[in-house]
Design a protein around this motif. Structure first.
Motif, mmCIF file in Angstrom:
data_model
loop_
_atom_site.group_PDB
_atom_site.id
_atom_site.type_symbol
_atom_site.label_atom_id
_atom_site.label_comp_id
_atom_site.label_asym_id
_atom_site.label_seq_id
_atom_site.Cartn_x
_atom_site.Cartn_y
_atom_site.Cartn_z
ATOM 1 N N MET A 197 0.854 -1.158 0.000
ATOM 2 C CA MET A 197 0.000 0.000 0.000
ATOM 3 C C MET A 197 0.910 1.234 0.000
ATOM 4 S SD MET A 197 -2.768 0.770 3.075
ATOM 5 C CE MET A 197 -3.936 -0.439 2.539
ATOM 6 N N LYS A 198 0.620 2.191 -0.880
ATOM 7 C CA LYS A 198 1.414 3.417 -0.960
ATOM 8 C C LYS A 198 1.006 4.389 0.143
ATOM 9 C CE LYS A 198 2.424 3.327 -5.879
ATOM 10 N NZ LYS A 198 2.250 4.031 -7.154
ATOM 11 N N ILE A 199 1.862 5.352 0.388
ATOM 12 C CA ILE A 199 1.648 6.295 1.485
ATOM 13 C C ILE A 199 0.350 7.083 1.325
ATOM 14 C CG2 ILE A 199 3.012 8.163 0.459
ATOM 15 C CD1 ILE A 199 4.075 8.697 3.363
ATOM 16 N N GLY A 200 0.004 7.460 0.115
ATOM 17 C CA GLY A 200 -1.234 8.206 -0.105
ATOM 18 C C GLY A 200 -2.467 7.400 0.259
ATOM 19 N N GLN A 201 -2.434 6.122 -0.044
ATOM 20 C CA GLN A 201 -3.559 5.253 0.300
ATOM 21 C C GLN A 201 -3.653 5.068 1.809
ATOM 22 O OE1 GLN A 201 -3.446 1.402 -1.588
ATOM 23 N NE2 GLN A 201 -5.441 0.810 -0.778
ATOM 24 N N VAL A 202 -2.493 4.895 2.462
ATOM 25 C CA VAL A 202 -2.478 4.780 3.927
ATOM 26 C C VAL A 202 -3.075 6.036 4.545
ATOM 27 C CG1 VAL A 202 -0.990 4.686 5.966
ATOM 28 C CG2 VAL A 202 -0.519 3.188 4.020
ATOM 29 N N ALA A 203 -2.613 7.191 4.089
ATOM 30 C CA ALA A 203 -3.098 8.468 4.632
ATOM 31 C C ALA A 203 -4.599 8.607 4.421
ATOM 32 C CB ALA A 203 -2.354 9.624 3.978
ATOM 33 N N SER A 204 -5.062 8.281 3.237
ATOM 34 C CA SER A 204 -6.484 8.403 2.933
ATOM 35 C C SER A 204 -7.327 7.485 3.818
ATOM 36 C CB SER A 204 -6.708 8.078 1.458
ATOM 37 O OG SER A 204 -8.073 8.115 1.140
ATOM 38 N N GLU A 205 -6.932 6.231 3.925
ATOM 39 C CA GLU A 205 -7.714 5.275 4.714
ATOM 40 C C GLU A 205 -7.639 5.560 6.214
ATOM 41 O OE1 GLU A 205 -7.297 1.152 3.713
ATOM 42 O OE2 GLU A 205 -7.249 1.590 1.552
ATOM 43 N N ALA A 206 -6.518 6.111 6.673
ATOM 44 C CA ALA A 206 -6.368 6.436 8.095
ATOM 45 C C ALA A 206 -6.926 7.821 8.420
ATOM 46 C CB ALA A 206 -4.898 6.360 8.503
ATOM 47 N N GLU A 207 -7.327 8.558 7.371
ATOM 48 C CA GLU A 207 -7.883 9.907 7.510
ATOM 49 C C GLU A 207 -6.900 10.879 8.155
ATOM 50 O OE1 GLU A 207 -11.669 9.403 9.460
ATOM 51 O OE2 GLU A 207 -12.535 8.402 7.712
#
Length: 136
Positions: free
Chosen positions: A1-11
């Motif tokens: 999982m890329k950092i942008g996806q992590v950030a998005s899912e973790a809000e």
């Protein structure tokens, strides 16, 4: 999982993910041959847990200690009770400080209603009215 996806899912923001990585909240991820970070899906839940603990009043250092103890398998409700008590004590202290501030504001408003406003007195260079230790 890329950092942008992590950030998005973790809000959270990407900067928050990087900050948490630097501080040790989340483990440093593996890197792809291209150099991009590859985060495991568990990173999202770890960030959500850290945010929830922050909302409960824990400091970031306390959260890091808690997560590292969890990773080592040494946590239980009994072993973490003291941390909860410490957070509760800090919250009680903040509530007491807010109550003192509220009393001061209420008293100041009452003085203003009676024409003894400490704002104008202090700004005009006049002696302050009703000075006491827990006021201005």
């Amino acid at each position: 999982m890329k950092i942008g996806q992590v950030a998005s899912e973790a809000e959270v923001t990407i900067d928050t993910v990087r900050f948490y990585e630097r501080r040790g909240v989340v483990p440093e991820p593996a890197r792809r041959p291209s150099g991009f970070r590859e985060y495991p899906a568990s990173t999202v839940e770890r960030i959500r847990m850290a945010r929830m603990l922050q909302n409960l009043g824990f400091t970031l250092d306390e959260i890091i200690e808690m997560l590292h103890a969890h990773d080592a398998g040494t946590t239980s409700c009994d072993s973490e009770q003291w941390r909860l008590e410490g957070a509760l004590d800090r919250i009680d202290t903040k509530i007491a400080e807010l109550r003192r501030t509220r009393r001061l504001i209420t008293a100041t408003m009452q003085e203003c209603r009676t024409g003894q406003c400490r704002f104008t007195a202090q700004l005009d260079g006049s002696p302050s009215v009703n000075r006491s230790a827990d006021r201005w």
